[in-house]
Scaffold this motif. Structure first.
Motif, PDB file in Angstrom:
ATOM      1  N   UNK A   1      35.926  31.250  44.564  1.00 38.11           N
ATOM      2  CA  UNK A   1      36.794  30.631  43.555  1.00 38.11           C
ATOM      3  C   UNK A   1      37.797  29.668  44.191  1.00 38.11           C
ATOM      4  N   UNK A   2      38.197  30.010  45.419  1.00 32.82           N
ATOM      5  CA  UNK A   2      39.143  29.149  46.123  1.00 32.82           C
ATOM      6  C   UNK A   2      38.464  27.860  46.585  1.00 32.82           C
ATOM      7  N   UNK A   3      37.280  28.015  47.152  1.00 32.72           N
ATOM      8  CA  UNK A   3      36.571  26.846  47.714  1.00 32.72           C
ATOM      9  C   UNK A   3      35.921  26.002  46.622  1.00 32.72           C
ATOM     10  N   UNK A   4      35.450  26.646  45.580  1.00 32.68           N
ATOM     11  CA  UNK A   4      34.700  25.930  44.527  1.00 32.68           C
ATOM     12  C   UNK A   4      35.326  26.235  43.160  1.00 32.68           C
ATOM     13  N   UNK A   5      36.570  25.794  42.994  1.00 29.96           N
ATOM     14  CA  UNK A   5      37.319  26.233  41.799  1.00 29.96           C
ATOM     15  C   UNK A   5      36.683  25.815  40.476  1.00 29.96           C
ATOM     16  N   UNK A   6      35.924  24.740  40.477  1.00 31.45           N
ATOM     17  CA  UNK A   6      35.318  24.334  39.197  1.00 31.45           C
ATOM     18  C   UNK A   6      33.896  24.867  39.059  1.00 31.45           C
ATOM     19  N   UNK A   7      33.371  25.447  40.131  1.00 30.44           N
ATOM     20  CA  UNK A   7      31.962  25.853  40.104  1.00 30.44           C
ATOM     21  C   UNK A   7      31.749  27.344  40.006  1.00 30.44           C
ATOM     22  N   UNK A   8      32.674  28.124  40.537  1.00 29.62           N
ATOM     23  CA  UNK A   8      32.450  29.564  40.517  1.00 29.62           C
ATOM     24  C   UNK A   8      33.510  30.285  39.693  1.00 29.62           C
ATOM     25  N   UNK A   9      33.023  31.159  38.809  1.00 27.65           N
ATOM     26  CA  UNK A   9      33.910  31.995  38.013  1.00 27.65           C
ATOM     27  C   UNK A   9      33.350  33.417  38.009  1.00 27.65           C
ATOM     28  N   UNK A  10      34.132  34.343  38.484  1.00 29.77           N
ATOM     29  CA  UNK A  10      33.703  35.749  38.442  1.00 29.77           C
ATOM     30  C   UNK A  10      33.622  36.200  36.987  1.00 29.77           C
ATOM     31  N   UNK A  11      32.982  37.339  36.769  1.00 31.28           N
ATOM     32  CA  UNK A  11      32.947  37.883  35.418  1.00 31.28           C
ATOM     33  C   UNK A  11      34.376  38.090  34.912  1.00 31.28           C
ATOM     34  N   UNK A  12      35.221  38.632  35.761  1.00 33.21           N
ATOM     35  CA  UNK A  12      36.606  38.867  35.349  1.00 33.21           C
ATOM     36  C   UNK A  12      37.271  37.563  34.914  1.00 33.21           C
ATOM     37  N   UNK A  13      37.030  36.495  35.673  1.00 32.44           N
ATOM     38  CA  UNK A  13      37.635  35.204  35.334  1.00 32.44           C
ATOM     39  C   UNK A  13      37.055  34.649  34.036  1.00 32.44           C
ATOM     40  N   UNK A  14      35.757  34.799  33.858  1.00 32.09           N
ATOM     41  CA  UNK A  14      35.146  34.297  32.612  1.00 32.09           C
ATOM     42  C   UNK A  14      35.744  35.005  31.395  1.00 32.09           C
ATOM     43  N   UNK A  15      35.924  36.315  31.532  1.00 36.36           N
ATOM     44  CA  UNK A  15      36.432  37.094  30.397  1.00 36.36           C
ATOM     45  C   UNK A  15      37.915  36.791  30.165  1.00 36.36           C
ATOM     46  N   UNK A  16      38.663  36.719  31.263  1.00 40.63           N
ATOM     47  CA  UNK A  16      40.121  36.736  31.144  1.00 40.63           C
ATOM     48  C   UNK A  16      40.746  35.349  31.094  1.00 40.63           C
ATOM     49  N   UNK A  17      40.194  34.421  31.883  1.00 38.05           N
ATOM     50  CA  UNK A  17      40.869  33.124  32.055  1.00 38.05           C
ATOM     51  C   UNK A  17      40.139  31.954  31.386  1.00 38.05           C
ATOM     52  N   UNK A  18      38.895  32.160  30.961  1.00 32.06           N
ATOM     53  CA  UNK A  18      38.143  31.061  30.341  1.00 32.06           C
ATOM     54  C   UNK A  18      38.136  31.243  28.829  1.00 32.06           C
ATOM     55  N   UNK A  19      39.226  30.849  28.208  1.00 33.65           N
ATOM     56  CA  UNK A  19      39.422  31.147  26.794  1.00 33.65           C
ATOM     57  C   UNK A  19      38.480  30.362  25.897  1.00 33.65           C
ATOM     58  N   UNK A  20      37.782  29.376  26.460  1.00 34.36           N
ATOM     59  CA  UNK A  20      36.831  28.637  25.617  1.00 34.36           C
ATOM     60  C   UNK A  20      35.389  29.114  25.775  1.00 34.36           C
ATOM     61  N   UNK A  21      35.228  30.134  26.592  1.00 30.52           N
ATOM     62  CA  UNK A  21      33.913  30.750  26.749  1.00 30.52           C
ATOM     63  C   UNK A  21      33.897  32.026  25.895  1.00 30.52           C
ATOM     64  N   UNK A  22      32.924  32.146  25.005  1.00 25.16           N
ATOM     65  CA  UNK A  22      32.875  33.322  24.140  1.00 25.16           C
ATOM     66  C   UNK A  22      32.699  34.604  24.972  1.00 25.16           C
ATOM     67  N   UNK A  23      33.314  35.680  24.510  1.00 23.67           N
ATOM     68  CA  UNK A  23      33.188  36.966  25.219  1.00 23.67           C
ATOM     69  C   UNK A  23      31.727  37.326  25.481  1.00 23.67           C
ATOM     70  N   UNK A  24      30.862  37.123  24.499  1.00 18.79           N
ATOM     71  CA  UNK A  24      29.488  37.603  24.704  1.00 18.79           C
ATOM     72  C   UNK A  24      28.771  36.771  25.749  1.00 18.79           C
ATOM     73  N   UNK A  25      29.124  35.497  25.860  1.00 11.87           N
ATOM     74  CA  UNK A  25      28.524  34.664  26.907  1.00 11.87           C
ATOM     75  C   UNK A  25      29.072  35.102  28.269  1.00 11.87           C
ATOM     76  N   UNK A  26      30.379  35.353  28.302  1.00 12.94           N
ATOM     77  CA  UNK A  26      30.988  35.841  29.545  1.00 12.94           C
ATOM     78  C   UNK A  26      30.339  37.150  29.977  1.00 12.94           C
ATOM     79  N   UNK A  27      30.054  37.999  29.021  1.00 13.85           N
ATOM     80  CA  UNK A  27      29.445  39.286  29.363  1.00 13.85           C
ATOM     81  C   UNK A  27      28.035  39.102  29.918  1.00 13.85           C
TER      82      UNK A  27
END
Lengths: 472, 472
Positions: free
Chosen positions: A391-417
């Motif tokens: 996430x540090x090296x590739x901030x726009x390319x990598x998102x952990x599951x936790x980040x998708x759920x918690x910090x990506x408010x435009x990504x639907x929960x079910x897609x994040x899951x």
């Protein structure tokens, strides 16, 4: 239809109900909110310490919608990661993200609720009525029966639309359930564990007695303790423990001696800063942890369930309030479409939304096991270290599951899951097979290769799942 | 404790309750059974035609246990496979197994229930009380409140143990649910489809108007018609159709003309032998299809849920009655262990059994889609042909999922589900990739190779699943 001066009755002036009242008030509806409790701005309700909650980007999106982002920020204490405490009192911090601007916040339920009530009440077309308990809803006729706790008299209110934001014990949901002609699918699932709130007080100078900007966890596999900071220098501590099973459980912790011995054994560093433990333990209630799902949420265009009333979840992803706030954002977007009538609005709302609240319910249960148990597994810790680096090296390319759920408010929960689970599986496979390993020699080139591998394997897993689900 | 002369109160004298009464009577317990309906041996309850059910090996295992195998056989009409009807009235049969001795049976609910009542009543220590409706159960004190429909008076009965076999609408389950202190996990899930029973009468000579020894299906993707034979030459026909969705649904079929036009379009060959269709359609009720799961089934050693009361399922695997009968077999085996008290007995029972009733609930929903839709897909039909060949050539080595669930009464449902699903996935992958194909040239050597491939891939899938579930 949505722009007419219609009367909307909201049951419940909690976090969801008061945000909904504010937003519908902003849209010009006549809004009446009935709440069974007294006005929390005028009474000190909480017997113990006030409860705090995790507030993150999905909740913040709703605050932006109603123009309260800055006012809420003032109530927030950032928590950058999990501070994990072992049995010796040693700690290590595992951050929530490799991106500096991604963190969660501890916020007081009461402070935030009071803010929403104040803002909603600023609208002339929004009115709150406290001490009015809803007893049942006649959803065929869009009326609700209330008891006035002050006068002890019952009264009936009707409205064009009734929206129940009355929490996990929703009266509207109960009315759906009890109606014989209405096919109401419903589930309530309790964990074997309950929870009890305790506290760490500030020192004499009002300073925090543990690291302020973290969510503290004492993970012990079959149970755990957590602590979140409050603005006054205290922490609200929560013990999650089985009711009946294991060496330690709520049923067997019957004396102060046993409780103190339990903490001495399992949470010695916490015990040192919890002088009120024994008295709080027996003063504060033990509460259950349940998940509620149901369908349909609405009856025609008459009534609708929102927030916990529709989808109560366990607290382990810190998403209960955020999901309820997101409900309001999703409903608001559908109101913008000006569908022909409320029934179409509610139907579209549930169709868009339920898949996501089902997903966060399941993710929250996964996180119970992650927090109490997995966080101490070496492979889990290795995975989190790798994810921080990516996430540090590739901030726009990598998102952990936790980040998708918690910090990506435009990504639907079910897609994040779906994406997040596939990605987790790919990483665990790569780590356990040795195809990926990190150490002090790991170079940027290595990380780039790891990222490609993870992406590739994640997509492979997703494709296999798609194929397995499309057999006919 | 189990051998003492204890008083056991059973709520419900349906299939599960009367079998349980018989078995506990055989074991020497004092058994009292309270049933809200009149004695079905003395009254003709069914407004329409009597309902028939699928009876297979798990149910038969219970009949063996109580010594009724031969008597039940006399009530059975074997059904060797699915007779699938297309829109032109053309049919083809798809057998349930490649082994000749494996088939399911159509049996009359009333005839079978009457047999069980008669056999149970032969025991002096078993007594039935009809027209006694249970209103609630005080599970803390092991008492039940009844209303006597004859005298209209309420009365309370107490017992050492109360077992509720009172079906999907169980009163004991409701008492668990309504008790605030009892953490009762519970779900009810309705399909979007309901069902309606209709009939095909025999001809003037009492002969069957369709192939007697088959389960007839008219699969139409979004809905279906099925028919099971009765001993009197008639068939009980069931229409499964959405309440509200699609071109045809129960809400829109409001006139006799519409119903007849619907059948003419979709089930023309059935319509020809259903002269009473239009009147039956509006006389008979439309009923919902639901799945119920819950936990715990018991309260301490006082009360226990069994059969549909604990785990109601949709009818598409023909396993509802078989699962309820198997409950009695499983409980009986645990009674043989002579555990120290009823609580240990009930705990062990649920621990052993719930995983299996959860599995058959999920399998039954899968089969809804299989019956109404998949059976007409070419790849599905190819798979079934292959499976028939494998079961015929390798009768001890190959068992389809259907065979594992239906004919292998010593294999637990959950094992049948896990293995059967993995095997299905393996076969679909092998067929769609072309690695396996069958035609008139397929030799025994080919089949042997296919069997090996299927076994190998199935095991691989199972291993992968195991690994994915064991990450920490």
């Amino acid at each position: 239809m949505n722009n007419k001066q219609q009367n909307i009755l909201i049951i419940g002036a909690g976090l969801c109900g008061s945000l909904l009242a504010l937003r519908l008030g902003q849209r010009g509806f006549n809004v009446s909110v009935y709440e069974k409790r007294p006005d929390l701005r005028k009474t000190n309700l909480s017997a113990g310490r006030s409860i705090n909650l995790a507030f993150s980007d999905r909740g913040n999106k709703a605050m932006k919608l109603v123009g309260l982002e800055e006012k809420v920020k003032a109530l927030c204490i950032p928590m950058h990661g999990r501070m994990i405490h072992d049995k010796n009192g040693d700690t290590f911090q595992s951050n929530y993200s490799g991106r500096k601007h991604e963190y969660i916040n501890s916020v007081s339920r009461n402070d935030l609720n009071a803010l929403l009530l104040n803002e909603a009440e600023n609208h002339e077309n929004v009115n709150f009525y406290f001490n009015k308990k809803c007893k049942s809803v006649d959803f065929q006729n869009t009326t609700a029966l209330f008891q006035d706790y002050d006068t002890e008299k019952d009264f009936v209110e009707d409205a064009d639309v009734i929206i129940a934001a009355d929490g996990a014990g929703s009266v509207l949901r109960k009315s759906y359930y009890l109606d014989k002609g209405f096919l109401f699918s419903f589930s309530q699932d309790y964990l074997t564990h309950g929870y009890k709130e305790l506290s760490i007080l500030p020192n004499e100078n009002g300073d925090y007695l543990a690291q302020k900007n973290a969510l503290h966890i004492w993970p012990r596999k079959n149970f755990m303790l957590i602590a979140l900071p409050n603005l006054d220098g205290s922490f609200t501590v929560t013990l999650f423990l089985s009711y009946d099973e294991g060496n330690y459980n709520f049923s067997s912790l019957k004396t102060e001696e046993k409780v103190v011995a339990f903490f001495k054994e399992e949470f010695p560093d916490a015990l040192l800063i919890m002088p009120n433990l024994a008295s709080e333990f027996f003063k504060n209630p033990t509460s259950p942890l349940g998940t509620i799902k149901c369908s349909p949420w609405h009856y025609k265009g008459n009534t609708l369930l929102m927030g916990d009333a529709a989808h109560a979840i366990v607290p382990f992803y810190g998403q209960g309030m955020n999901a309820a706030f997101e409900d309001v954002v999703v409903l608001d977007a559908i109101l913008n479409k000006n569908l022909e009538h409320w029934e179409a609005t509610f139907k579209t709302y549930q169709k868009n939304r339920k898949i996501d609240t089902d997903a966060i319910a399941d993710l929250a249960i996964d996180n119970f096991h992650e927090m109490k148990e997995h966080v101490i597994a070496p492979i889990f810790q290795e995975k989190r270290k790798l994810e921080m680096l990516l996430e540090k090296k590739f901030p726009t390319q990598y998102h952990s599951k936790y980040a998708m759920v918690t910090f990506n408010e435009n990504l639907d929960y079910h897609v994040a899951m779906i994406r997040g689970r596939a990605q987790d599986r790919a990483i665990f496979n790569l780590l356990s097979s040795g195809e990926i390993a990190i150490n002090h020699k790991t170079t940027n080139e290595d990380l780039e290769k790891f990222l490609e591998k993870i992406k590739h394997d994640t997509n492979q897993i997703l494709e296999d799942q798609l194929k397995a689900g499309l057999k006919y």
